[in-house]
Write a protein that holds these residues in place. Structure first.
Motif, PDB file in Angstrom:
ATOM      1  N   ILE A   7       0.844  -1.203   0.000  1.00 10.58           N
ATOM      2  CA  ILE A   7       0.000   0.000   0.000  1.00 10.58           C
ATOM      3  C   ILE A   7       0.875   1.247   0.000  1.00 10.58           C
ATOM      4  N   ARG A   8       1.981   1.222   0.766  1.00 12.55           N
ATOM      5  CA  ARG A   8       2.896   2.371   0.760  1.00 12.55           C
ATOM      6  C   ARG A   8       3.479   2.592  -0.627  1.00 12.55           C
ATOM      7  N   LEU A   9       3.795   1.496  -1.325  1.00 11.48           N
ATOM      8  CA  LEU A   9       4.317   1.602  -2.693  1.00 11.48           C
ATOM      9  C   LEU A   9       3.261   2.201  -3.614  1.00 11.48           C
ATOM     10  N   LEU A  10       2.027   1.712  -3.524  1.00 14.87           N
ATOM     11  CA  LEU A  10       0.942   2.235  -4.361  1.00 14.87           C
ATOM     12  C   LEU A  10       0.678   3.709  -4.060  1.00 14.87           C
ATOM     13  N   THR A  11       0.772   4.085  -2.784  1.00 13.41           N
ATOM     14  CA  THR A  11       0.559   5.478  -2.392  1.00 13.41           C
ATOM     15  C   THR A  11       1.658   6.364  -2.964  1.00 13.41           C
ATOM     16  N   SER A  12       2.893   5.878  -2.911  1.00 17.21           N
ATOM     17  CA  SER A  12       4.007   6.636  -3.475  1.00 17.21           C
ATOM     18  C   SER A  12       3.824   6.841  -4.977  1.00 17.21           C
ATOM     19  N   GLN A  13       3.345   5.814  -5.676  1.00 18.28           N
ATOM     20  CA  GLN A  13       3.107   5.929  -7.111  1.00 18.28           C
ATOM     21  C   GLN A  13       2.018   6.969  -7.404  1.00 18.28           C
ATOM     22  N   ALA A  14       0.964   6.989  -6.576  1.00 19.42           N
ATOM     23  CA  ALA A  14      -0.108   7.971  -6.761  1.00 19.42           C
ATOM     24  C   ALA A  14       0.396   9.381  -6.486  1.00 19.42           C
ATOM     25  N   GLU A  15       1.277   9.534  -5.502  1.00 17.81           N
ATOM     26  CA  GLU A  15       1.870  10.846  -5.217  1.00 17.81           C
ATOM     27  C   GLU A  15       2.693  11.332  -6.403  1.00 17.81           C
ATOM     28  N   GLN A  16       3.441  10.397  -7.012  1.00 17.15           N
ATOM     29  CA  GLN A  16       4.243  10.762  -8.176  1.00 17.15           C
ATOM     30  C   GLN A  16       3.353  11.156  -9.350  1.00 17.15           C
ATOM     31  N   ALA A  17       2.246  10.424  -9.533  1.00 17.20           N
ATOM     32  CA  ALA A  17       1.316  10.748 -10.623  1.00 17.20           C
ATOM     33  C   ALA A  17       0.711  12.130 -10.417  1.00 17.20           C
ATOM     34  N   ASN A  18       0.322  12.456  -9.177  1.00 15.78           N
ATOM     35  CA  ASN A  18      -0.235  13.781  -8.892  1.00 15.78           C
ATOM     36  C   ASN A  18       0.780  14.882  -9.160  1.00 15.78           C
ATOM     37  N   ALA A  19       2.021  14.644  -8.760  1.00 11.58           N
ATOM     38  CA  ALA A  19       3.065  15.642  -9.011  1.00 11.58           C
ATOM     39  C   ALA A  19       3.281  15.818 -10.514  1.00 11.58           C
ATOM     40  N   PHE A  20       3.262  14.705 -11.258  1.00  8.71           N
ATOM     41  CA  PHE A  20       3.477  14.743 -12.703  1.00  8.71           C
ATOM     42  C   PHE A  20       2.371  15.515 -13.415  1.00  8.71           C
ATOM     43  N   LEU A  21       1.164  15.490 -12.847  1.00  8.64           N
ATOM     44  CA  LEU A  21       0.020  16.158 -13.458  1.00  8.64           C
ATOM     45  C   LEU A  21      -0.144  17.606 -13.011  1.00  8.64           C
ATOM     46  N   SER A  22       0.760  18.100 -12.195  1.00 15.16           N
ATOM     47  CA  SER A  22       0.672  19.479 -11.713  1.00 15.16           C
ATOM     48  C   SER A  22       1.011  20.462 -12.831  1.00 15.16           C
ATOM     49  N   ASN A  23       0.560  21.713 -12.673  1.00  2.38           N
ATOM     50  CA  ASN A  23       0.854  22.750 -13.660  1.00  2.38           C
ATOM     51  C   ASN A  23       2.360  22.969 -13.811  1.00  2.38           C
ATOM     52  N   ALA A  24       3.079  22.799 -12.710  1.00  2.00           N
ATOM     53  CA  ALA A  24       4.519  23.037 -12.733  1.00  2.00           C
ATOM     54  C   ALA A  24       5.249  22.064 -13.655  1.00  2.00           C
ATOM     55  N   ARG A  25       4.632  20.918 -13.929  1.00  2.00           N
ATOM     56  CA  ARG A  25       5.302  19.902 -14.751  1.00  2.00           C
ATOM     57  C   ARG A  25       4.613  19.694 -16.093  1.00  2.00           C
ATOM     58  N   LYS A  26       3.894  20.719 -16.540  1.00  2.00           N
ATOM     59  CA  LYS A  26       3.181  20.633 -17.825  1.00  2.00           C
ATOM     60  C   LYS A  26       4.136  20.299 -18.964  1.00  2.00           C
ATOM     61  N   TRP A  27       5.255  21.018 -19.059  1.00  2.00           N
ATOM     62  CA  TRP A  27       6.171  20.766 -20.169  1.00  2.00           C
ATOM     63  C   TRP A  27       6.771  19.365 -20.079  1.00  2.00           C
ATOM     64  N   GLU A  28       7.014  18.888 -18.874  1.00  2.00           N
ATOM     65  CA  GLU A  28       7.553  17.537 -18.710  1.00  2.00           C
ATOM     66  C   GLU A  28       6.567  16.498 -19.228  1.00  2.00           C
ATOM     67  N   ARG A  29       5.259  16.700 -18.995  1.00  2.00           N
ATOM     68  CA  ARG A  29       4.237  15.790 -19.528  1.00  2.00           C
ATOM     69  C   ARG A  29       4.241  15.815 -21.052  1.00  2.00           C
ATOM     70  N   GLU A  30       4.319  17.017 -21.603  1.00  2.00           N
ATOM     71  CA  GLU A  30       4.310  17.140 -23.057  1.00  2.00           C
ATOM     72  C   GLU A  30       5.551  16.490 -23.666  1.00  2.00           C
ATOM     73  N   ARG A  31       6.685  16.669 -23.032  1.00  2.00           N
ATOM     74  CA  ARG A  31       7.905  16.018 -23.511  1.00  2.00           C
ATOM     75  C   ARG A  31       7.772  14.503 -23.434  1.00  2.00           C
ATOM     76  N   TRP A  32       7.151  14.001 -22.360  1.00  2.00           N
ATOM     77  CA  TRP A  32       6.941  12.553 -22.208  1.00  2.00           C
ATOM     78  C   TRP A  32       6.135  11.991 -23.377  1.00  2.00           C
ATOM     79  N   VAL A  33       5.078  12.707 -23.790  1.00  2.00           N
ATOM     80  CA  VAL A  33       4.286  12.260 -24.935  1.00  2.00           C
ATOM     81  C   VAL A  33       5.151  12.220 -26.192  1.00  2.00           C
ATOM     82  N   CYS A  34       5.979  13.243 -26.389  1.00  3.04           N
ATOM     83  CA  CYS A  34       6.867  13.271 -27.554  1.00  3.04           C
ATOM     84  C   CYS A  34       7.848  12.107 -27.521  1.00  3.04           C
TER      85      CYS A  34
END
Length: 209
Positions: A7-34
């Motif tokens: 559960i701690r591992l799953l929670t950590s993964q969800a925290e990372q997903a939330n951080a990845f979806l933040s406005n601060a990481r918009k360009w990083e998401r777009e680069r990931w798609v590329c």
């Protein structure tokens, strides 16, 4: 690994997903798609080859490509809200059984149906950019399909994206968790897109959000 550790591992993964979806990481998401696009096309690249544009659009500069990215989601679905809710579920869980969810099997849809989903965003972008006096023929569009309730039948026929070609985009590419399809590429489009025009390329491993 016991339930609590998992559960701690799953929670950590969800925290990372939330951080990845933040406005601060918009360009990083777009680069990931590329990067997913290039991986699907088997194009080698270096991280330093990706650059943010000084002013959007485009979202990402890669060699001679000017990549403009958008996400295609199930109707009414919002990734940020979805992952915030999932994070709270995992943080409050005491056992793995509390995290089990039964989900309906995704409905298989035809390529023509998926292409129709691109319409609202592409029309909005085209109208907005034209009002701003931007040249659409300099933009390479990437639509990333992140669907949970539906899955694309890759054996179905891909009709010509006629309506979207009228907008004047330089190229239009569809990327999914397990596939890449270059739908259109003008003769001036980057070589790696023109070389794969009309091909459905399957990923070995699907990755989505």
């Amino acid at each position: 690994m016991d339930d609590a550790e998992y559960i701690r591992l799953l929670t950590s993964q969800a925290e990372q997903a939330n951080a990845f979806l933040s406005n601060a990481r918009k360009w990083e998401r777009e680069r990931w798609v590329c990067q997913r696009l290039l991986q699907g096309l088997n194009i080698a690249y270096r991280s330093e080859e990706f650059m943010p544009a000084g002013q959007e659009p485009p979202d990402v500069l890669f060699r001679d490509a000017r990549l403009e990215v958008f996400f295609v989601l199930d109707e009414g679905r919002r990734l940020n809200d979805e992952w915030r809710e999932e994070l709270q579920r995992r943080r409050s869980a005491f056992s793995l059984s509390q995290l089990v969810r039964r989900q309906a099997r995704p409905k298989r849809i035809q390529a023509a149906q998926l292409l129709q989903r691109l319409g609202p965003t592409l029309r909005k972008k085209a109208a907005n950019y034209q009002e701003r006096g931007l040249d659409l023929s300099e933009l390479d569009i990437i639509a990333f399909a992140s669907l949970k309730r539906e899955t694309l039948n890759l054996n179905s026929h891909f009709p010509p994206p006629t309506e979207y070609l009228r907008h004047g985009w330089r190229s239009l590419t569809l990327v999914g968790p397990t596939f890449v399809r270059v739908l259109y590429a003008h003769p001036d489009a980057p070589d790696f897109l023109r070389a794969n025009l009309g091909r459905s390329i399957i990923f070995d491993v699907g990755v989505s959000l």
